[in-house]
Write a protein that holds these residues in place. Structure first.
Motif, PDB file in Angstrom:
ATOM      1  N   SER A  17      43.707   7.577   8.783  1.00 17.38           N
ATOM      2  CA  SER A  17      44.536   8.648   9.344  1.00 17.38           C
ATOM      3  C   SER A  17      46.021   8.392   9.093  1.00 17.38           C
ATOM      4  O   SER A  17      46.784   9.317   8.766  1.00 17.38           O
ATOM      5  N   MET A  18      46.443   7.147   9.229  1.00 16.57           N
ATOM      6  CA  MET A  18      47.842   6.805   8.981  1.00 16.57           C
ATOM      7  C   MET A  18      48.216   7.038   7.521  1.00 16.57           C
ATOM      8  O   MET A  18      49.320   7.516   7.220  1.00 16.57           O
ATOM      9  N   LEU A  19      47.315   6.716   6.620  1.00 15.81           N
ATOM     10  CA  LEU A  19      47.576   6.963   5.199  1.00 15.81           C
ATOM     11  C   LEU A  19      47.696   8.457   4.930  1.00 15.81           C
ATOM     12  O   LEU A  19      48.606   8.906   4.221  1.00 15.81           O
ATOM     13  N   GLU A  20      46.786   9.234   5.501  1.00 14.47           N
ATOM     14  CA  GLU A  20      46.802  10.678   5.269  1.00 14.47           C
ATOM     15  C   GLU A  20      48.061  11.329   5.848  1.00 14.47           C
ATOM     16  O   GLU A  20      48.545  12.337   5.319  1.00 14.47           O
ATOM     17  N   GLN A  21      48.586  10.755   6.930  1.00 18.30           N
ATOM     18  CA  GLN A  21      49.763  11.338   7.575  1.00 18.30           C
ATOM     19  C   GLN A  21      51.083  10.802   7.024  1.00 18.30           C
ATOM     20  O   GLN A  21      52.155  11.141   7.526  1.00 18.30           O
ATOM     21  N   GLY A  22      51.004   9.976   5.990  1.00 10.36           N
ATOM     22  CA  GLY A  22      52.210   9.578   5.291  1.00 10.36           C
ATOM     23  C   GLY A  22      52.925   8.356   5.809  1.00 10.36           C
ATOM     24  O   GLY A  22      54.124   8.170   5.557  1.00 10.36           O
ATOM     25  N   PHE A  23      52.223   7.464   6.530  1.00  6.17           N
ATOM     26  CA  PHE A  23      52.876   6.257   7.042  1.00  6.17           C
ATOM     27  C   PHE A  23      53.155   5.230   5.944  1.00  6.17           C
ATOM     28  O   PHE A  23      53.940   4.314   6.136  1.00  6.17           O
ATOM     29  N   GLY A  24      52.469   5.353   4.807  1.00  7.55           N
ATOM     30  CA  GLY A  24      52.664   4.402   3.721  1.00  7.55           C
ATOM     31  C   GLY A  24      51.448   4.355   2.824  1.00  7.55           C
ATOM     32  O   GLY A  24      50.685   5.326   2.725  1.00  7.55           O
ATOM     33  N   VAL A  25      51.258   3.218   2.144  1.00  5.87           N
ATOM     34  CA  VAL A  25      50.100   3.029   1.271  1.00  5.87           C
ATOM     35  C   VAL A  25      49.239   1.903   1.820  1.00  5.87           C
ATOM     36  O   VAL A  25      49.698   1.051   2.580  1.00  5.87           O
ATOM     37  N   GLY A  26      47.980   1.895   1.432  1.00  2.68           N
ATOM     38  CA  GLY A  26      47.044   0.860   1.864  1.00  2.68           C
ATOM     39  C   GLY A  26      45.744   1.004   1.109  1.00  2.68           C
ATOM     40  O   GLY A  26      45.604   1.894   0.250  1.00  2.68           O
ATOM     41  N   ILE A  27      44.786   0.139   1.417  1.00  3.48           N
ATOM     42  CA  ILE A  27      43.514   0.181   0.697  1.00  3.48           C
ATOM     43  C   ILE A  27      42.399   0.736   1.582  1.00  3.48           C
ATOM     44  O   ILE A  27      42.335   0.458   2.780  1.00  3.48           O
ATOM     45  N   ILE A  28      41.528   1.517   0.961  1.00  4.89           N
ATOM     46  CA  ILE A  28      40.288   1.978   1.585  1.00  4.89           C
ATOM     47  C   ILE A  28      39.189   1.905   0.523  1.00  4.89           C
ATOM     48  O   ILE A  28      39.473   1.979  -0.673  1.00  4.89           O
ATOM     49  N   PRO A  29      37.911   1.754   0.910  1.00  2.03           N
ATOM     50  CA  PRO A  29      36.827   1.682  -0.068  1.00  2.03           C
ATOM     51  C   PRO A  29      36.729   2.950  -0.908  1.00  2.03           C
ATOM     52  O   PRO A  29      37.030   4.056  -0.427  1.00  2.03           O
ATOM     53  N   ASP A  30      36.313   2.787  -2.157  1.00  2.29           N
ATOM     54  CA  ASP A  30      36.257   3.925  -3.082  1.00  2.29           C
ATOM     55  C   ASP A  30      35.333   5.037  -2.599  1.00  2.29           C
ATOM     56  O   ASP A  30      35.586   6.221  -2.847  1.00  2.29           O
ATOM     57  N   PHE A  31      34.228   4.678  -1.906  1.00  2.00           N
ATOM     58  CA  PHE A  31      33.299   5.722  -1.477  1.00  2.00           C
ATOM     59  C   PHE A  31      33.873   6.559  -0.335  1.00  2.00           C
ATOM     60  O   PHE A  31      33.396   7.658  -0.077  1.00  2.00           O
ATOM     61  N   ILE A  32      34.886   6.032   0.352  1.00  2.00           N
ATOM     62  CA  ILE A  32      35.589   6.823   1.365  1.00  2.00           C
ATOM     63  C   ILE A  32      36.724   7.607   0.711  1.00  2.00           C
ATOM     64  O   ILE A  32      36.931   8.790   1.002  1.00  2.00           O
ATOM     65  N   PHE A  33      37.436   6.982  -0.215  1.00  2.00           N
ATOM     66  CA  PHE A  33      38.512   7.656  -0.929  1.00  2.00           C
ATOM     67  C   PHE A  33      37.993   8.912  -1.635  1.00  2.00           C
ATOM     68  O   PHE A  33      38.665   9.951  -1.660  1.00  2.00           O
ATOM     69  N   ALA A  34      36.778   8.815  -2.194  1.00  2.00           N
ATOM     70  CA  ALA A  34      36.212   9.950  -2.934  1.00  2.00           C
ATOM     71  C   ALA A  34      36.078  11.205  -2.070  1.00  2.00           C
ATOM     72  O   ALA A  34      36.111  12.322  -2.585  1.00  2.00           O
ATOM     73  N   LYS A  35      35.940  11.022  -0.754  1.00  2.00           N
ATOM     74  CA  LYS A  35      35.785  12.160   0.159  1.00  2.00           C
ATOM     75  C   LYS A  35      37.131  12.692   0.652  1.00  2.00           C
ATOM     76  O   LYS A  35      37.171  13.696   1.376  1.00  2.00           O
ATOM     77  N   HIS A  36      38.219  12.031   0.280  1.00  2.00           N
ATOM     78  CA  HIS A  36      39.534  12.418   0.794  1.00  2.00           C
ATOM     79  C   HIS A  36      40.544  12.638  -0.329  1.00  2.00           C
ATOM     80  O   HIS A  36      41.756  12.507  -0.120  1.00  2.00           O
ATOM     81  N   LYS A  37      40.062  13.028  -1.503  1.00  2.00           N
ATOM     82  CA  LYS A  37      40.959  13.217  -2.632  1.00  2.00           C
ATOM     83  C   LYS A  37      41.881  14.420  -2.459  1.00  2.00           C
ATOM     84  O   LYS A  37      42.884  14.537  -3.168  1.00  2.00           O
ATOM     85  N   HIS A  38      41.567  15.299  -1.521  1.00  2.00           N
ATOM     86  CA  HIS A  38      42.446  16.443  -1.275  1.00  2.00           C
ATOM     87  C   HIS A  38      43.662  16.047  -0.444  1.00  2.00           C
ATOM     88  O   HIS A  38      44.659  16.770  -0.413  1.00  2.00           O
ATOM     89  N   THR A  39      43.588  14.900   0.226  1.00  2.00           N
ATOM     90  CA  THR A  39      44.713  14.450   1.051  1.00  2.00           C
ATOM     91  C   THR A  39      45.317  13.135   0.569  1.00  2.00           C
ATOM     92  O   THR A  39      46.444  12.805   0.932  1.00  2.00           O
ATOM     93  N   LEU A  40      44.563  12.373  -0.228  1.00  2.00           N
ATOM     94  CA  LEU A  40      45.023  11.061  -0.688  1.00  2.00           C
ATOM     95  C   LEU A  40      45.117  11.010  -2.204  1.00  2.00           C
ATOM     96  O   LEU A  40      44.396  11.733  -2.912  1.00  2.00           O
ATOM     97  N   ALA A  41      45.983  10.144  -2.702  1.00  2.00           N
ATOM     98  CA  ALA A  41      46.102   9.930  -4.144  1.00  2.00           C
ATOM     99  C   ALA A  41      46.274   8.444  -4.404  1.00  2.00           C
ATOM    100  O   ALA A  41      46.804   7.703  -3.570  1.00  2.00           O
TER     101      ALA A  41
END
Length: 304
Positions: free
Chosen positions: A241-265
Motif C-alpha cells: 500500500s505504501m508503494l502504491e501511494q507513492g512513499f518510495g520504492v521497495g521490493i515485492i514478489p513478482d507474482f504479486i507485482f503482476a497483479k498490480h501493474k496498473h498502479t506499480l512500475a
C-alpha cells in the motif's frame, strides 16, 4: 502387549471352536495356543473355558471375558482402518505456516483449490516471517523462503520467484532523470520488516543469464544498488500500500507485482533480481499424511 495377545488368542479359540483351528488362524503351533490359555487363566485366577477332547464350554466368567475380548478386537480393527483411511482421503486438522508475502497470494489460493472438495479438512493457517518450531507448535507444513539449516525436518524445494524493485507509477515517472543516470539510490526506500537498515540489491540484465563470476554471458557486469531504509512496514500488504501511494520504492514478489501493474512500475525494467528458492518443510519421518502431501503439491503447482 502379552495381555492383548492372550485376549486375541482366547477370542479365536472361542470363535473357531477349538485350539487346533485357532492355531491355524494365528499361524502358530497348538502348544503355543495352549500355553497362552493356561497363562491367561493363571494370571486371572479364573476358569474361562472348560475343555474335553470333543467340546469346549465357556464359563460365566469366560462368556463375559469373551465379549470384552471381541470389543477390544473390534476397536483395534477400527483403529487400523481409520489410520489407513487417513492415507486415502484427506481429513482432520492441517496446520500450515508461511511468510506473510506468500500466505495470502500463494498458499491460500492453492489450499482452496485442492481442499474445497474435502469438507472434513480443517485448516489452521499462521502467517509468520520467523522460523517456527514445527514439533513444539504442532505444525504440519512450513513454507519458507530460502533453505533451512540441517535438522531432523524434511525439506523440499517447491519452486522459486523473483522480487521486483518497484514503486508507484507516479514515483517512477518523477524519477526518470535519476533512473536514466542510474542515480536512484537517493529515492526513499520502503523496507519490509525483515530487511536491514542498509539495503543491497544485485541485478542482472533480463536478456542474459548470469554466471558464477558475477558477469552475464554477454560480458555485461551485474548491477549493484544500495539503499538506506527510510520507511518500514511490518506486513507485506502495508508495504504494498505504501508503494502504491507513492512513499518510495521497495521490493515485492513478482507474482504479486503482476497483479498490480496498473498502479506499480519497475524501477529498472531492463534488470532483474536473482531468483529466490521456496521450500516446504515437515517433520514426518515415515508415511506422510495424504493431506500434507496434497497441500505441498498444490502450493508447488501454484508457485510454478
Amino acid at each position: 502387549m502379552s495381555k492383548l495377545k492372550q485376549m486375541t488368542v482366547f477370542m479365536y479359540v472361542v470363535q473357531l471352536g477349538s485350539i487346533t483351528k485357532a492355531a491355524e488362524k494365528l499361524d502358530v503351533s497348538k502348544s503355543v495356543v495352549s500355553q497362552h490359555l493356561k497363562q491367561l487363566e493363571s494370571e486371572l485366577a479364573v476358569t474361562l473355558l472348560k475343555r474335553t477332547t470333543r467340546k469346549q464350554i465357556l464359563t460365566t466368567a469366560g462368556e463375559h471375558f469373551y465379549q470384552q475380548c471381541c470389543t477390544m478386537h473390534e476397536l483395534a480393527e477400527q483403529a487400523w482402518q481409520d489410520a489407513q483411511q487417513l492415507q486415502l482421503t484427506p481429513q482432520g486438522l492441517i496446520k500450515i505456516t508461511a511468510p506473510h508475502a506468500l500466505m495470502d497470494h500463494l498458499v491460500l489460493p492453492a489450499l482452496h483449490e485442492v481442499f474445497h472438495a474435502y469438507p472434513d479438512v480443517q485448516l489452521e493457517l499462521i502467517s509468520h516471517d520467523g522460523r517456527s518450531d514445527l514439533m513444539q507448535e504442532g505444525i504440519d507444513i512450513a513454507i519458507r523462503v530460502g533453505e533451512s539449516k540441517t535438522s531432523n525436518l524434511k525439506q523440499k524445494r517447491i519452486g522459486d520467484f523473483r522480487d521486483v524493485l518497484c514503486g508507484s507509477v507516479a514515483t517512477i515517472n518523477n524519477h526518470q532523470a535519476d533512473i536514466a543516470a542510474l542515480e536512484v539510490e537517493n529515492i526513499r526506500y520502503v523496507a519490509n520488516h525483515w530487511q536491514e537498515k542498509s539495503i543491497h540489491h544485485s541485478f542482472s540484465c533480463k536478456n542474459s543469464r548470469g554466471d558464477k563470476s558475477g558477469s552475464n554471458r554477454n560480458g555485461s557486469p551485474r548491477f549493484e544498488l544500495n539503499f538506506k531504509t527510510h520507511h518500514k512496514a511490518n506486513t507485506l500488504p502495508t508495504c504494498l500500500s505504501m508503494l502504491e501511494q507513492g512513499f518510495g520504492v521497495g521490493i515485492i514478489p513478482d507474482f504479486i507485482f503482476a497483479k498490480h501493474k496498473h498502479t506499480l512500475a519497475e524501477l529498472l525494467p531492463d534488470h532483474q533480481l536473482d531468483k529466490v528458492n521456496v521450500y516446504a518443510l515437515h517433520s514426518y519421518q515415515a508415511a506422510v499424511p495424504i493431506g500434507v502431501t496434497m497441500a505441498i503439491k498444490a502450493i508447488a503447482k501454484r508457485l510454478g
